[in-house]
Design an enzyme around this catalytic site. Structure first.
Site, mmCIF file in Angstrom:
data_model
loop_
_atom_site.group_PDB
_atom_site.id
_atom_site.type_symbol
_atom_site.label_atom_id
_atom_site.label_comp_id
_atom_site.label_asym_id
_atom_site.label_seq_id
_atom_site.Cartn_x
_atom_site.Cartn_y
_atom_site.Cartn_z
ATOM 1 N N GLU A 57 0.812 -1.223 0.000
ATOM 2 C CA GLU A 57 0.000 0.000 0.000
ATOM 3 C C GLU A 57 0.839 1.262 0.000
ATOM 4 O O GLU A 57 0.490 2.256 -0.638
ATOM 5 C CB GLU A 57 -0.961 0.003 1.188
ATOM 6 C CG GLU A 57 -2.130 -0.978 1.057
ATOM 7 C CD GLU A 57 -1.761 -2.428 1.343
ATOM 8 O OE1 GLU A 57 -0.634 -2.684 1.806
ATOM 9 O OE2 GLU A 57 -2.605 -3.309 1.094
ATOM 10 N N HIS A 126 -10.690 -4.924 9.956
ATOM 11 C CA HIS A 126 -11.308 -4.713 8.632
ATOM 12 C C HIS A 126 -12.579 -3.874 8.711
ATOM 13 O O HIS A 126 -13.434 -3.984 7.834
ATOM 14 C CB HIS A 126 -11.685 -6.052 7.992
ATOM 15 C CG HIS A 126 -10.547 -6.797 7.375
ATOM 16 N ND1 HIS A 126 -9.602 -7.464 8.110
ATOM 17 C CD2 HIS A 126 -10.200 -6.988 6.079
ATOM 18 C CE1 HIS A 126 -8.743 -8.043 7.293
ATOM 19 N NE2 HIS A 126 -9.079 -7.770 6.048
HETATM 20 C C1 LIG Z 1 -2.008 -4.799 4.232
HETATM 21 C C2 LIG Z 1 -3.087 -5.590 3.605
HETATM 22 N N1 LIG Z 1 -3.370 -5.376 2.304
HETATM 23 C C3 LIG Z 1 -4.336 -6.084 1.706
HETATM 24 C C4 LIG Z 1 -5.044 -7.024 2.399
HETATM 25 C C5 LIG Z 1 -6.156 -7.814 1.717
HETATM 26 N N2 LIG Z 1 -5.721 -9.196 1.572
HETATM 27 C C6 LIG Z 1 -6.053 -10.130 2.477
HETATM 28 S S1 LIG Z 1 -5.339 -11.573 2.169
HETATM 29 C C7 LIG Z 1 -4.610 -11.002 0.775
HETATM 30 C C8 LIG Z 1 -3.763 -11.926 -0.039
HETATM 31 C C9 LIG Z 1 -2.636 -12.487 0.738
HETATM 32 O O1 LIG Z 1 -1.985 -13.445 0.000
HETATM 33 P P1 LIG Z 1 -0.870 -14.343 0.652
HETATM 34 O O2 LIG Z 1 -0.001 -13.518 1.528
HETATM 35 O O3 LIG Z 1 -0.196 -15.076 -0.442
HETATM 36 O O4 LIG Z 1 -1.645 -15.350 1.609
HETATM 37 P P2 LIG Z 1 -2.726 -16.450 1.220
HETATM 38 O O5 LIG Z 1 -4.053 -15.810 1.316
HETATM 39 O O6 LIG Z 1 -2.395 -16.974 -0.105
HETATM 40 O O7 LIG Z 1 -2.608 -17.487 2.293
HETATM 41 C C10 LIG Z 1 -4.922 -9.671 0.568
HETATM 42 C C11 LIG Z 1 -4.468 -8.865 -0.563
HETATM 43 C C12 LIG Z 1 -4.733 -7.191 3.764
HETATM 44 N N3 LIG Z 1 -5.400 -8.051 4.534
HETATM 45 N N4 LIG Z 1 -3.746 -6.473 4.336
#
Ligand SMILES: Cc1ncc(C[n+]2csc(CCOP(=O)(O)OP(=O)(O)O)c2C)c(N)n1
Ligand SMILES: [Mg+2]
Lengths: 325, 323
Positions: A57, A126
């Site tokens: 971000e 959230h």
């Molecule tokens: C700082 C932040 N930005 C965006 C999000 C929204 N978000 C939640 S999970 C996610 C994807 C995360 O992917 P990864 O780290 O690969 O974990 P996975 O869900 O694949 O286990 C996003 C973009 C968030 N929770 N926190």
């Protein structure tokens, strides 16, 4: 049209006309946007203009500032308000200050959009609202949009303006239905009187405005009065003129916001009214806001943490009875 | 790996999957709400890593039900949390994404991507300061390795030679964005290479996960400093219940499911660890019963009282604070 479709349409129309407009954010492209606001745009304008970013971000907003300096007109999307906190350095130290610090030599035509607020059991990380912090930053325009028509016009203006704008949406509004009045010539950055009345001015914005609107009939019936409801639309700068006009007419002010009460945005409106309109008021202003707690997961507790149609109705009626209505 | 541990791991993997399917079912009925991130397909990593890293402290993400259970939290209290009940591990105030249990040295359940990594580094500093080198394990996804918190943490952990294991669960996706579209290469351990010892493993194989994490833990305990393990996994479901998983082709999903960690480890149970078919089935039965009990417990548990809204905003009541 849905609220999210109105936002999409605003983006689409302007992108068609100006190739300097680009969108960047997480999952805005191939995925179509977490709340589908950017749906279909990457297919139309390509990955160069609808940029899927990593989860970063600080860079999303930081890059948008640089893109604006470099001559583009970026529209950055942050998935949820809470993640904008990672970008606060860029928003507050950079985006809001370059124009002023450069004595006007640098301008930043850019928008940072995000949804905020209590949705449904998304819990403490959230569900927050940050208009209180962001509207306190000089140099940053802050807009909160509560309906389909306004969303369309306000986003267009935000993109066309040469100032940096924080554009606040609400997770529960994306599927709200409404019509866009394409002939609407009101300034979307000015407050709007959504319902006229003569006894109480109720000021609100964003999603909780719908709850205000839904509580008005019961309030009017019980207090035998009429309410004027105002949607602030712009939280910085604030359209005091529209507010003053209404409050002078009704002599009573109720401020309703979803966010925590302490330090909440509404405290600015109420303190302004106390300073400027004290002698026009027939009753102490009433502030209705969320509890000073992080938002809990459990649905019952979650609902108890924010104003609802019931609690707004009850509080205004109680206050009205106490104050001679 | 000893037979006993293998049995334990299989039991927990099987239980974990059954738990997730029940959670999914009760999300559909509305008993569970909000964001629900299922760990189906990734049980090997979640269970074997926790079993191998028995000591120390653990920090992880919102996709943590199975990790929490494998770490020792009782399934019924985890399910009760998903149901938002007072007897849930976080009193119904955290929900699926925020499971906490300091009695098991398990600190969430953090839903800000990458946010738990600096916290884990700080905890590792505290442990080293206290003369405790058992280590901190921080689990995060491939999506977290593109953010500043991750890079800052590698640097600080390496500079202070902290007792920490960075465990990256690379399932190739951050919601709908493939890692290849968010980073210049698929292997995220490359980012850690300049700072620390790294290792890449198949995260779908419980035995491989177990031995890699066990070895890392013992090195850390001997004062080796930070270690980075990247485990390649694949989630079988969408990112959360709100994701229809449309960005992965049926071909890709077929590939993914062919790597199912359960049949793989079941085969090991039978052929390498000398379990009989009956013994395995008995474990499966026990796991199913445990999950059914957890659901029963959660469904019948009490909601938190309204006063709970105002509890735990501060630890100290204001009038107790002496300056
Ligand atoms: C700082 C932040 N930005 C965006 C999000 C929204 N978000 C939640 S999970 C996610 C994807 C995360 O992917 P990864 O780290 O690969 O974990 P996975 O869900 O694949 O286990 C996003 C973009 C968030 N929770 N926190
Ligand atoms: Mg991932």
């Amino acid at each position: 049209m849905l609220y999210r479709e109105a936002l999409n349409r605003a983006l689409d129309e302007l992108m068609q006309k100006d190739e300097n407009i680009v969108i960047l954010g997480e999952d805005v492209g191939l995925y179509g946007g977490s709340y589908r606001v950017t749906e279909g745009l990457v297919e139309k304008y390509g990955e160069k203009r609808v940029i899927d970013t990593p989860i970063a971000e600080l860079s999303i907003v930081g890059n948008a500032v640089g893109m604006a300096i470099g001559g583009l007109r970026p529209v950055a999307e942050i998935m949820t308000a809470n993640f904008s906190l990672l970008a606060f350095d860029q928003i507050i130290n950079h985006m809001s200050k370059f124009h002023y610090m450069s004595n006007g030599k640098i301008k930043l035509p850019m928008v940072v959009r995000f949804p905020q607020g209590v949705s449904r059991q998304l819990a403490a990380q959230h569900s927050e609202s940050y208009e209180q912090m962001l509207s306190a930053v000089p140099g940053l325009r802050v807009v909160a949009t509560s309906d389909v028509n306004h969303a369309y016009h306000a986003l267009k203006k935000a993109i066309l303006l040469d100032d940096p704008v924080v554009f606040i949406e609400h997770e529960l509004l994306y599927n709200k239905k409404g019509e866009v009045d394409f002939n609407d010539t009101q300034d979307p950055f000015k407050a709007r009187v959504v319902k006229e009345g003569k006894d109480i001015t109720i000021v609100s914005y964003l999603k909780i405005l719908d709850d205000v609107t839904a509580s008005v009939a019961a309030i009017e019936k019980e207090l035998n009065c009429s309410c004027e409801v105002i949607d602030l639309c712009s939280l910085n700068p604030i359209d005091y003129e529209t507010l003053a006009k209404s409050i002078k007419k009704t002599s009573r002010l109720v401020m309703v916001e979803e966010d925590h009460k302490t330090g909440g945005f509404g405290s600015q409106i109420v303190s302004w009214a106390a300073e400027e309109l004290f002698y026009s008021l027939d009753a102490p202003p009433l502030r209705i806001a969320g509890e000073d707690v992080p938002i809990p997961y459990n649905r019952k507790l979650e609902l108890a943490s924010i104003p609802t149609v019931d609690s707004i109705t009850k509080k205004v009626i109680e206050w009205g009875h106490k104050n001679g209505l | 790996m000893e037979k006993l541990i293998a049995g334990d791991i299989y039991y927990l993997m099987y239980l974990g999957r059954a738990f997730e399917y029940k959670a999914k079912e009760h999300y559909m009925t509305g008993d569970i709400s909000g964001f629900l991130h299922l760990d189906i397909g990734q049980e090997a990593l979640s269970v074997a890593a926790m079993k191998a890293f028995e000591k120390g402290d653990v920090f992880t993400t919102y996709r943590e039900h199975i990790m929490a259970i494998a770490r020792g939290m009782e399934p019924k209290y985890v399910m009760a949390e998903l149901f938002g009940k007072a007897s849930g591990v976080s009193g119904g105030k955290g929900g699926s994404m925020h499971l906490f249990d300091p009695s098991h040295f398990f600190y969430g359940g953090d839903a800000i991507v990458g946010g738990q990594i600096p916290n884990a580094v700080g905890c590792a500093y505290a442990r080293k300061y206290q003369g405790n080198l058992e280590g901190v394990m921080v689990v995060f996804g491939d999506g977290a390795t593109n953010g500043g918190a991750f890079f800052e943490s590698l640097n600080i952990a390496a500079t202070h030679k902290l007792p920490i294991l960075f465990l990256c669960e690379n399932n190739e996706y951050a919601i709908g964005t493939n890692i290849k579209r968010a980073a210049p290469f698929k292997e995220q351990y490359k980012k850690a290479e300049p700072y620390m010892l790294t290792k890449a493993i198949d995260g779908m194989k419980a035995d491989e996960v177990y031995s890699a994490v066990k070895e890392a833990q013992s090195l850390i305990e001997k004062g080796h400093g930070p270690i980075f393990i990247e485990a390649y996994t694949c989630r079988f479901e969408g990112h959360s219940m709100s994701d229809a998983n449309l960005y992965r082709s049926s071909q890709e999903m077929k590939h993914c499911k062919a790597r199912d960690p359960l049949p793989y480890f079941k085969e090991k149970m039978l052929n390498s660890f000398n379990f009989s078919q009956e013994e395995v089935e008995a474990l499966e039965k026990k796991a199913n019963e445990c999950v059914d009990e957890a659901v029963d417990f959660a469904a019948n548990a009490k909601e938190p009282p309204l006063e709970a809204l105002y509890e735990h905003v501060f630890y100290e009541e204001l009038n107790n604070v002496v300056s």
